[in-house]
Design a protein around this motif. Sequence first.
Motif: not given
Length: 278
Positions: A173-180, A210-212, A255-263
């Motif tokens: 759900v979290y992962g979908i919430r991003g692109p949407k 976060k979804g990952t 890549a996930v770590g960079a994404g968590l920094i973005c979050y």
Amino acid sequence: MTIKKELQQAVDKAEDVTNSRVLEILARLGFAVSGILHLLVGAIAIRLAVGGTGSADFSGAVAELATMPVGPFLLWGSFAACAALSLWQTSDAIFDFNHQPTKTKAKNKAKAVLQAIVYAVLALTLWHFVTGTGSGGDNRKATSDFTVSMMVAPGGVALLVVIGVAVAVTGVVYGIRGPKKSFQKQLRMPAPGPARTAVTALGVAGYLAKGTVLLLAGLLIVVATVKQHPEDSTGLDGGLRALRDQPLGPYLLAAVGAGLICYGAYMVMRARLAKMSK
């Protein structure tokens, strides 16, 4: 009638307290604290990707926070902010959404309860460090110990599978919430321009990451339960380490770590932009 009137007055007083400007400010700071902790978890994940050490979960992030200058002050302030945000979400679950259709009301109240629990757990983690009883591996150990306890309890195995699936589904759900870009409904978005673009980009990347990690943590619970190896259920840190062990794992983990920094950056912005009005 007198008792009923007094109870109603008590309820009204409690609602007034939870609607206070002071609590709102502290609750907004709770979003910022969550953001900072996600920033730290992301940084630890990248460190693990390049062969470093650390616990890539919230207890590991708090341990890093505690080593910073004025660490005790940061811990106390972060604890108060997360506790306030948990209380704010609890008040949402009790007092808000009552005018909505039954199905929508139940959904929003359940979401508020879950958010209240999440921030209460963060506050508890911070409290352990404030009182000097916390360590960087607390979350990992707590998850493993909980799995061990549940597996020997009647019906515990089935419940663990349900919990693991629920966490994994939450990750999806979290992962979908991003692109949407549905997270934008939670914010008072800036006017079109660089600020709006930055908030949107950080939210999309952050929610995907976060979804990952939630998906990985949920799958670990299910796999550990099915294989009867509760020690393998190690929460967020274990999920990220499992990702590192896959083909191209270090790159994926970075890549996930960079994404968590973005979050984390998104959550810091959310402290300012969140819709908090009751």
